[in-house]
Design an enzyme around this catalytic site. Structure first.
Site, short mmCIF file in Angstrom:
data_model
loop_
_atom_site.label_atom_id
_atom_site.label_comp_id
_atom_site.label_asym_id
_atom_site.label_seq_id
_atom_site.Cartn_x
_atom_site.Cartn_y
_atom_site.Cartn_z
N ASP A 182 25.11 62.55 12.33
CA ASP A 182 25.14 61.67 13.50
C ASP A 182 23.79 60.97 13.57
O ASP A 182 22.75 61.63 13.73
CB ASP A 182 25.39 62.52 14.76
N TYR A 204 26.44 45.13 22.47
CA TYR A 204 26.49 45.05 21.00
C TYR A 204 25.57 43.93 20.50
O TYR A 204 24.77 44.12 19.59
CB TYR A 204 27.93 44.80 20.55
#
Ligand code: NAD
Length: 250
Positions: A65, A155
């Site tokens: 991760d 984003y």
């Protein structure tokens, strides 16, 4: 006179984040084709394994991760220093800014920007100790333009920040032999985009905004990544390379 720079990646050790599918899986394949030994990592360990299995016996896979600093440092300590690092893992969500929760903002910035920084820091240290390495971050044309109609301010902001993080690390690390570049793709046909474009309603509009009139394929981004990773790009650092069918020209 030195011999010409080479795109050959024989005897190079490369690590790709988010290598389980899409652009990351294509990057792992392109680096492997050029001769690199590739370590495939992904939040989804099974997907990373599937990519590594397709590459052959020299490839390895790890669950990783990119938001987990401890896991990044543990893996960096376990592996030999990398020659090539591709920071590809990223996520997208579509939510109007005025409705967005703190949690969603933090999650997108945490993976897309925090994840790239933490990955570069963990693996970059070992490159700096050795005095060589090439890092390629996956940014986006969304770091330069605002996509329409989908609302994704987190984003877009994260990708603009990835581009400037790339330039900042490039300048900090240039004299110590580590190059840092980024690729800024247009819309690429991957599971991420297919999830976003379930209804297929936005595609036609996007294509009218793209001079080449088509979306990209993951392999087309991977070829640019493999070039930047190689000695053929030895004079390039801090570059944000558009691979966008001309989208950002308009
Ligand atoms: P994708 O969703 O198809 O694949 C992303 C992979 O990253 C998945 O395997 C996922 O498990 C993994 N991942 C997600 N969160 C992670 C985490 N915290 N740690 C490690 N791995 C994690 O996405 P894609 O379309 O291949 O996109 C790859 C990169 O390219 C992203 O950074 C994305 O923003 C960028 N990009 C994509 C497009 C596009 O149109 N697809 C365009 C421009 C930029």
């Amino acid at each position: 006179m030195q011999s010409p720079a080479s795109s050959d990646l024989q005897n190079r050790l490369a690590l790709v984040t988010g290598a389980g599918q899409g652009i990351g899986a294509a990057c792992a394949a392109a680096l492997s084709r050029q001769g690199a030994r590739v370590i495939c990592t992904d939040l989804d360990g099974q997907r990373a394994c599937n990519t590594a299995l397709r590459l052959g016996a020299s490839a390895q896979a790890f669950t990783l991760d990119v938001t987990d600093s401890a896991a990044l440092h543990a893996l960096a300590a376990r592996l030999p220093p990398l020659d090539i690092l591709v920071c590809n893992a990223g996520i997208v969500r579509n939510t109007p800014a005025e409705e967005m929760s703190d949690e969603e903002w933090d999650t997108v910035l945490g993976v897309n920007l925090g994840g790239v920084f933490k990955t570069c820091r963990a693996f970059g240290r070992r490159m700096l100790e050795r005095g060589r390495g090439s890092i390629v971050n996956i940014g986006s044309m969304s770091g330069m333009i605002v996509n329409v109609p989908q609302p994704q301010c987190h984003y877009n902001a994260s990708k603009a920040a990835v581009h400037h993080l790339t330039r900042s690390l490039a300048v900090e690390w240039a004299a110590r032999g580590v190059r840092v570049n980024a690729v800024a793709p247009t819309y690429i046909v991957t599971p991420l985009l297919q999830e976003l474009e379930k209804e297929q309603t936005q595609m036609a509009r996007w294509m009218t905004m793209t001079p080449q009139g088509r979306m990209g394929r993951p392999e087309e981004i991977a070829e640019v990544v493999a070039f930047l990773a190689s000695d053929a790009a030895s004079l390039m650092t801090g570059a944000i390379v558009n691979a966008d069918g001309g989208y950002t020209c308009l």
